[in-house]
Design a protein around this motif. Structure first.
Motif, PDB file in Angstrom:
ATOM      1  N   GLN A  14       9.387 -14.186  23.044  1.00  0.00           N
ATOM      2  CA  GLN A  14       8.526 -13.255  23.587  1.00  0.00           C
ATOM      3  C   GLN A  14       7.198 -13.342  24.426  1.00  0.00           C
ATOM      4  OE1 GLN A  14       7.066 -12.368  19.436  1.00  0.00           O
ATOM      5  NE2 GLN A  14       9.113 -12.541  18.673  1.00  0.00           N
ATOM      6  N   GLN A  15       6.793 -14.661  24.487  1.00  0.00           N
ATOM      7  CA  GLN A  15       5.905 -14.658  25.504  1.00  0.00           C
ATOM      8  C   GLN A  15       6.488 -14.778  26.792  1.00  0.00           C
ATOM      9  OE1 GLN A  15       4.737 -18.539  23.987  1.00  0.00           O
ATOM     10  NE2 GLN A  15       2.886 -17.549  22.808  1.00  0.00           N
ATOM     11  N   PHE A  20       8.064  -6.644  18.891  1.00  0.00           N
ATOM     12  CA  PHE A  20       6.951  -7.398  19.085  1.00  0.00           C
ATOM     13  C   PHE A  20       5.722  -6.955  20.062  1.00  0.00           C
ATOM     14  CE2 PHE A  20       9.827  -8.978  22.063  1.00  0.00           C
ATOM     15  CZ  PHE A  20       9.003  -8.936  23.341  1.00  0.00           C
ATOM     16  N   THR A  37      12.686 -15.825  19.677  1.00  0.00           N
ATOM     17  CA  THR A  37      11.440 -16.633  19.128  1.00  0.00           C
ATOM     18  C   THR A  37      10.252 -16.100  19.817  1.00  0.00           C
ATOM     19  OG1 THR A  37      12.049 -18.285  20.926  1.00  0.00           O
ATOM     20  CG2 THR A  37      13.119 -18.440  18.742  1.00  0.00           C
ATOM     21  N   LEU A  38       9.061 -16.913  19.287  1.00  0.00           N
ATOM     22  CA  LEU A  38       7.766 -16.551  19.917  1.00  0.00           C
ATOM     23  C   LEU A  38       7.650 -16.801  21.371  1.00  0.00           C
ATOM     24  CD1 LEU A  38       4.978 -15.963  19.715  1.00  0.00           C
ATOM     25  CD2 LEU A  38       4.378 -18.096  18.668  1.00  0.00           C
ATOM     26  N   SER A  39       8.253 -18.223  21.647  1.00  0.00           N
ATOM     27  CA  SER A  39       8.183 -18.467  23.060  1.00  0.00           C
ATOM     28  C   SER A  39       9.181 -17.420  23.839  1.00  0.00           C
ATOM     29  CB  SER A  39       8.855 -19.768  23.054  1.00  0.00           C
ATOM     30  OG  SER A  39      10.216 -19.828  22.934  1.00  0.00           O
TER      31      SER A  39
END
Length: 116
Positions: free
Chosen positions: A71-72, A111, A67-69
């Protein structure tokens, strides 16, 4: 999923990537921001690899779990690693492993992290 199951699939991903010509730099790097499953090298590029396993491809499969979180979190952890080794050029890959049907999917440049 148990820790031993996760380690088993990380080992499967490692063997797969080595067969593709990547070299292992470090396994299970961790710092205060999180953990990176595999740090590999492909020529002059450091490759941060997130390994995801799912029993089936239902609900988006293994790759959808990055997920984006996540990835961060990986990006922050990678920045910590890069600062410790003094290297700049890197990429983020995902190895998604599905049991049913049996499949290993290697997503290069999965990503863009904030360290690129």
């Amino acid at each position: 999923m148990s820790k031993s199951t996760g380690q088993f699939y990380e080992q499967q991903a490692l063997v797969f990537l080595q067969q593709q010509g990547l070299q292992l730099v470090q396994q299970n790097y961790s710092c205060r921001f999180g953990e990176i499953d595999l740090v590999m090298r492909e020529q002059q590029t450091l490759v941060f690899v997130e390994v995801k396993f799912r029993r089936s491809s239902n609900f988006g499969g293994a790759a959808a779990a990055v997920t984006l979180s996540k990835q961060q979190k990986l990006s922050r952890t990678a920045l910590c690693y890069l600062q410790s080794v003094g290297q700049q050029h890197c990429r983020f890959d995902v190895v998604a492993i599905t049991e049913q049907p049996a499949d290993i999917c290697w997503i290069k440049n999965a990503f863009a992290g904030t360290v690129n």
